[in-house]
Scaffold this motif. Structure first.
Motif: not given
Ligand SMILES: NC(=O)c1ccc[n+]([C@@H]2O[C@H](COP(=O)([O-])OP(=O)(O)OC[C@H]3O[C@@H](n4cnc5c(N)ncnc54)[C@H](O)[C@@H]3O)[C@@H](O)[C@H]2O)c1
Ligand SMILES: O=C(O)C[C@H](O)C(=O)O
Length: 347
Positions: A44-45, A66, A111, A151
């Motif tokens: 998603g990000i 990914d 996640v 996170n």
């Molecule tokens: N720091 C911040 O301000 C902030 C803001 C928003 C979200 N986040 C965090 O960012 C993370 C991702 O959020 P999202 O909405 O994109 O989630 P998402 O589930 O949409 O995407 C996560 C991606 O990570 C991939 N992934 C999982 N394991 C992996 C690995 N070992 N190697 C490579 N890729 C892998 C998944 O396949 C998926 O495509 C979450 O932990 C969320 O809490 C942080």
């Protein structure tokens, strides 16, 4: 129209404190070659962040990794007629190739929250993901700047530091927890309340990236609004601290902030690239190894340069309300940091 839109996105990515002269000289393809890697690029990000980094003229090579879905994202983004070459990598066996030669590695892998969860509830899954990815970074690109988005940031950054220490590659100047979204939110909410144009607003946000550990310093906001009551400052602080939860609840089970996070992640990566390229006075808030409090990691304003963190700026003078907030956040932040360090050393 298309060119105008691209220019406008690119110009919004430029750091306001950089000199106009240097901005001009780095805005063309004469900028140094820089490889940026996104780990979790199909998420998603990851997807909108891939788009924004493809629009950044400071990037010459964009590597999208990914566990699934990257060939499609890479093919899609690669058709955009901007400077960088895009390659998609999928699966563990290709992680090394994705990382080799990286200048900046951005990690949004892991996640996201669902309603009712805290960021710490993500620890059990994301700690292991971050540990594995950082082990690969230590092996394949030990000198890259690492921008940690996954996170709970208050724990994943300490995990990364321990992994790098064990591998003998740790350089505290090169590891960043991305807290830019807290700054983006604080600017937006403050501008709305103070009724000032948001483009000229600056608000430092210090501490960490979860609940009360997020401490916006509205007493240092610029321009300084004299029209805000104490109650309004309290409400603004709370809204900034709960900004992530506001999005999680609005998405009702479909994840957390992705678009605003991609924007914030692109701003921070752009600042890292500018620092690497020698642009002066690039300052952003970030969660880094720090000695400005008793804790080993703390978010504050940092000056970015050719080696990553050039200088950690102090907290400045705080209002009584902010001093209370600082005291209140220290125990929670300490325990999240210790949890990350313990995990990295026991598993
Ligand atoms: N720091 C911040 O301000 C902030 C803001 C928003 C979200 N986040 C965090 O960012 C993370 C991702 O959020 P999202 O909405 O994109 O989630 P998402 O589930 O949409 O995407 C996560 C991606 O990570 C991939 N992934 C999982 N394991 C992996 C690995 N070992 N190697 C490579 N890729 C892998 C998944 O396949 C998926 O495509 C979450 O932990 C969320 O809490 C942080
Ligand atoms: O709130 C979340 O879980 C995601 C992120 O940390 C945010 O601040 O939006």
């Amino acid at each position: 129209m298309r060119t105008a839109m691209l220019r406008s996105i690119q110009s919004s990515l430029k750091n306001t404190s950089s000199s106009t002269l240097l901005r001009r000289s780095y805005s063309s393809e004469s900028a140094p070659e820089r490889k940026v890697v996104i780990l979790g690029a199909a998420g998603g990000i990851g997807q909108p962040l891939s788009l924004l980094m493809k629009l950044n003229p400071l990037v010459s090579s964009l590597s999208l990794y990914d566990i699934a879905g990257t060939p499609g994202v890479a093919a899609d983004v690669s058709h955009i007629n901007t400077r960088s070459e895009v390659v998609g990598y999928m699966g563990d066996e290709n992680l090394g190739k994705a990382l080799e030669g990286a200048d900046v590695v951005i990690i949004p892998a892991g996640v996201p929250r669902k309603p009712g969860m805290t960021r710490d509830d993500l620890f059990n899954i994301n700690a292991g993901i971050v540990k594995g990815l950082c082990t690969a970074i230590a092996k394949y690109c030990p000198h890259a700047l690492v921008n940690m988005i996954s996170n709970p940031v208050n724990s994943t950054v300490p995990i990364a530091s321990e992994v790098f220490k064990k591998a003998g590659t740790y350089d505290e100047k090169r590891l960043f927890g991305v807290t830019t979204l807290d700054v983006v939110r604080a600017k937006t909410f403050y501008a709305g309340k103070a009724k000032v144009p948001v483009s000229g607003v600056n608000v430092p946000v210090v501490g960490g990236h979860a609940g009360i550990t997020i401490l916006p310093l509205f007493s240092q906001a610029t321009p300084q609004a004299n029209n805000l009551s104490d109650e309004e400052i309290v409400a603004l602080t709370k809204r900034t601290q709960d900004g992530g939860t506001e999005v999680v609840e609005a998405k009702a089970g479909k994840g957390s902030a992705t678009l605003s996070m991609a924007y914030a992640g692109a701003i921070f990566a752009d600042a890292c690239l500018k620092g690497l390229n020698g642009v002066p006075d690039v300052v952003e808030c970030s969660f880094v190894q720090s000695n400005i409090t008793e804790l080993p990691f703390f978010a504050s304003k940092v000056r970015l340069g050719k080696n990553g963190v050039e200088e950690i700026l102090g907290l400045g003078s705080l209002s009584d309300y902010e001093k209370q907030g600082l005291e209140a956040l220290l125990p929670e932040l300490k325990s999240s940091i210790e949890k990350g360090i313990k995990f990295a050393n026991q598993s």
